[in-house]
Write a protein that holds these residues in place. Sequence first.
Motif, PDB file in Angstrom:
ATOM      1  N   TYR A  41       0.416   6.984   5.571  1.00  0.00           N
ATOM      2  CA  TYR A  41       1.067   7.505   4.380  1.00  0.00           C
ATOM      3  C   TYR A  41       2.532   7.071   4.418  1.00  0.00           C
ATOM      4  CZ  TYR A  41      -2.967  10.628   3.910  1.00  0.00           C
ATOM      5  OH  TYR A  41      -4.236  11.131   3.779  1.00  0.00           O
ATOM      6  N   GLY A  42       3.166   7.027   3.250  1.00  0.00           N
ATOM      7  CA  GLY A  42       4.574   6.680   3.200  1.00  0.00           C
ATOM      8  C   GLY A  42       5.282   7.437   2.095  1.00  0.00           C
ATOM      9  N   ILE A  43       6.573   7.751   2.352  1.00  0.00           N
ATOM     10  CA  ILE A  43       7.386   8.435   1.350  1.00  0.00           C
ATOM     11  C   ILE A  43       8.723   7.709   1.247  1.00  0.00           C
ATOM     12  CG2 ILE A  43       8.356  10.635   0.583  1.00  0.00           C
ATOM     13  CD1 ILE A  43       6.562  12.072   2.564  1.00  0.00           C
ATOM     14  N   ASP A  44       9.178   7.503   0.025  1.00  0.00           N
ATOM     15  CA  ASP A  44      10.480   6.889  -0.206  1.00  0.00           C
ATOM     16  C   ASP A  44      11.092   7.508  -1.450  1.00  0.00           C
ATOM     17  OD1 ASP A  44      11.961   4.051   0.758  1.00  0.00           O
ATOM     18  OD2 ASP A  44      12.439   4.673  -1.281  1.00  0.00           O
ATOM     19  N   GLY A  45      12.417   7.540  -1.495  1.00  0.00           N
ATOM     20  CA  GLY A  45      13.090   8.111  -2.654  1.00  0.00           C
ATOM     21  C   GLY A  45      13.103   7.196  -3.860  1.00  0.00           C
ATOM     22  N   ALA A  49      10.098   1.076  -4.529  1.00  0.00           N
ATOM     23  CA  ALA A  49       9.594   0.881  -3.168  1.00  0.00           C
ATOM     24  C   ALA A  49       8.185   1.450  -3.021  1.00  0.00           C
ATOM     25  CB  ALA A  49      10.535   1.539  -2.156  1.00  0.00           C
ATOM     26  N   VAL A  50       7.965   2.607  -3.619  1.00  0.00           N
ATOM     27  CA  VAL A  50       6.633   3.235  -3.575  1.00  0.00           C
ATOM     28  C   VAL A  50       5.618   2.351  -4.298  1.00  0.00           C
ATOM     29  CG1 VAL A  50       5.285   5.224  -4.330  1.00  0.00           C
ATOM     30  CG2 VAL A  50       7.572   5.555  -3.354  1.00  0.00           C
ATOM     31  N   ALA A  51       5.988   1.834  -5.468  1.00  0.00           N
ATOM     32  CA  ALA A  51       5.073   0.995  -6.256  1.00  0.00           C
ATOM     33  C   ALA A  51       4.732  -0.291  -5.512  1.00  0.00           C
ATOM     34  CB  ALA A  51       5.707   0.674  -7.607  1.00  0.00           C
ATOM     35  N   ASN A  52       5.732  -0.919  -4.901  1.00  0.00           N
ATOM     36  CA  ASN A  52       5.494  -2.166  -4.169  1.00  0.00           C
ATOM     37  C   ASN A  52       4.571  -1.955  -2.975  1.00  0.00           C
ATOM     38  OD1 ASN A  52       7.122  -3.633  -5.888  1.00  0.00           O
ATOM     39  ND2 ASN A  52       8.951  -3.459  -4.621  1.00  0.00           N
ATOM     40  N   ASP A  56       0.883  -3.533  -2.124  1.00  0.00           N
ATOM     41  CA  ASP A  56       0.710  -4.415  -0.969  1.00  0.00           C
ATOM     42  C   ASP A  56      -0.192  -3.818   0.109  1.00  0.00           C
ATOM     43  OD1 ASP A  56       2.380  -6.165  -2.249  1.00  0.00           O
ATOM     44  OD2 ASP A  56       4.177  -5.579  -1.124  1.00  0.00           O
ATOM     45  N   TYR A  57      -0.271  -2.497   0.181  1.00  0.00           N
ATOM     46  CA  TYR A  57      -1.080  -1.846   1.229  1.00  0.00           C
ATOM     47  C   TYR A  57      -2.028  -0.852   0.565  1.00  0.00           C
ATOM     48  CZ  TYR A  57       2.875  -3.750   3.793  1.00  0.00           C
ATOM     49  OH  TYR A  57       3.840  -4.589   4.280  1.00  0.00           O
ATOM     50  N   PRO A  58      -3.101  -1.357  -0.054  1.00  0.00           N
ATOM     51  CA  PRO A  58      -3.978  -0.501  -0.866  1.00  0.00           C
ATOM     52  C   PRO A  58      -4.741   0.543  -0.055  1.00  0.00           C
ATOM     53  CG  PRO A  58      -4.888  -2.730  -0.647  1.00  0.00           C
ATOM     54  CD  PRO A  58      -3.508  -2.784  -0.103  1.00  0.00           C
ATOM     55  N   HIS A  59      -4.861   0.354   1.268  1.00  0.00           N
ATOM     56  CA  HIS A  59      -5.609   1.327   2.077  1.00  0.00           C
ATOM     57  C   HIS A  59      -4.729   2.494   2.522  1.00  0.00           C
ATOM     58  CE1 HIS A  59      -9.034  -1.304   2.071  1.00  0.00           C
ATOM     59  NE2 HIS A  59      -8.320  -2.299   2.563  1.00  0.00           N
TER      60      HIS A  59
END
Length: 485
Positions: A41-45, A49-52, A56-59
Amino acid sequence: MGGCNKVTNQNWAGRVICIIGLGSSGRACCEVLSTLGAKVYGIDGQEEAVANCSQDYPHAQFYQGQGDNWEDLLDKIDPSLLVVSPGVPPRHSAFTWAKKHQVELWGEVELAWQIQKTATSRPNTPWLTVTGTNGKTTTVGMTQSILQAAGYEALAVGNVGSPVVLAAAQAKAQVLAVELSSFQLYTISSLSPLAAVCLNIDADHLDWHGSEAAYVAAKARVYERAQKAVLYNQQDSRTLDLTLAADVTEGCRAIGFTTGIPDIYQLGLVENMLIDRAYSANPYKEAVALVGMGDFHYYHGEPGITVLQDALAAAGLTRALGVAPEAVRDGIRSFVPQAHRRAIVGQAAQVTWIDDSKATNTHAAAASLSGMPPASVVWIAGGDTKGQSFDQLVTQIAATLRGVVLIGEDRSALREALAQHAPKVPVVEVSSHDDMMFSVVNEAVALSRPGDKVILAPACASWDQFANYSQRGEAFANAVSRLEG
């Protein structure tokens, strides 16, 4: 002494891991952890960045952190490990959440070390680690060049070049030369380098760390668990203090370096030759010649003190690995400095133009301007001040200044330091606009005299007006090129 080399037993497949911050470091962590089968999982403000990353990492799954929802998102994800990017400061709610829920929190560097130890074919690849306020990139580049001259497959990684987690996971290098910022060092817990150096310490990044003491404490972590050697700068007493306080592996030695005559267990300078009295067979009675001043052919004129210190540190790191003196010499000869580090970018209007955009703090700017002839430099300075004071810098370089061109969104701190400590030096300020740097070089011409040097050594970060210091340096070089035309 007697430091440990603890590595957590890792089962990466299926493990729920959340990455905080999705810049180049965070993206590299996503890539590597996904390959290892972790549930990422990833979180960004930033929405972009979230969309990219989602593309790029669909899983993996990504969320945008907004306002106070970071901890709510972490509650929802419920990770067993948090990996924070270097730009995420200790006051961020991710640190609070991890402590409250007793969840491990690492940075990219700690993740890289753990992955190398538990999931690669080269778990014992040695790391030679470099930190300091100034000179890290040059030292790491020299270290890589020396290692390659010695026949090693070596990479320069970390705060320069490829993210260290990619290099560690790919396991192609025999040795890693690793540049570590104070941000990266803050979140390590088991890294055990073969040899480590802190080149120098001057107050920097106080806005991130909160105090100078916290910044120094982060830098000190470069020495923890070192195996063979911890190198200190004999001309910066605080680096010696840090080596003496470090919890290192039994048998690790403290090795000094100096641009003066070296004592036993030091590297230094004797009659224009870099000398090793630390790794010779009998340091009490003999010294080994390493590099002559003529081998620094890529620097215009004699190499400055900071360049020599960087070379001595690189030599000390590689000698700890057992590299031969001839390889040190050949590596220094073949080394090419990184762009935007004291590079001459033009000769226009009877003036030499020097790009040192990488001088992003007062310590680095002082190294650029110190030793110049009196009243011979037009200094281009300013940017994101990062909470620094400029009084000591301006006092140190005032005699060299012909004039100053100030850039940056907030120029007040530099303006006040110049008014107080160099009141007779003319100062011109240039505000932001589309062709700002061309205005800057034209103002520099007006301030200069034939034979002067115009030096872009901003003493500040670039983020208020540019994407990074490289973009700032390229804008300067482009403007100088147009001036030549």
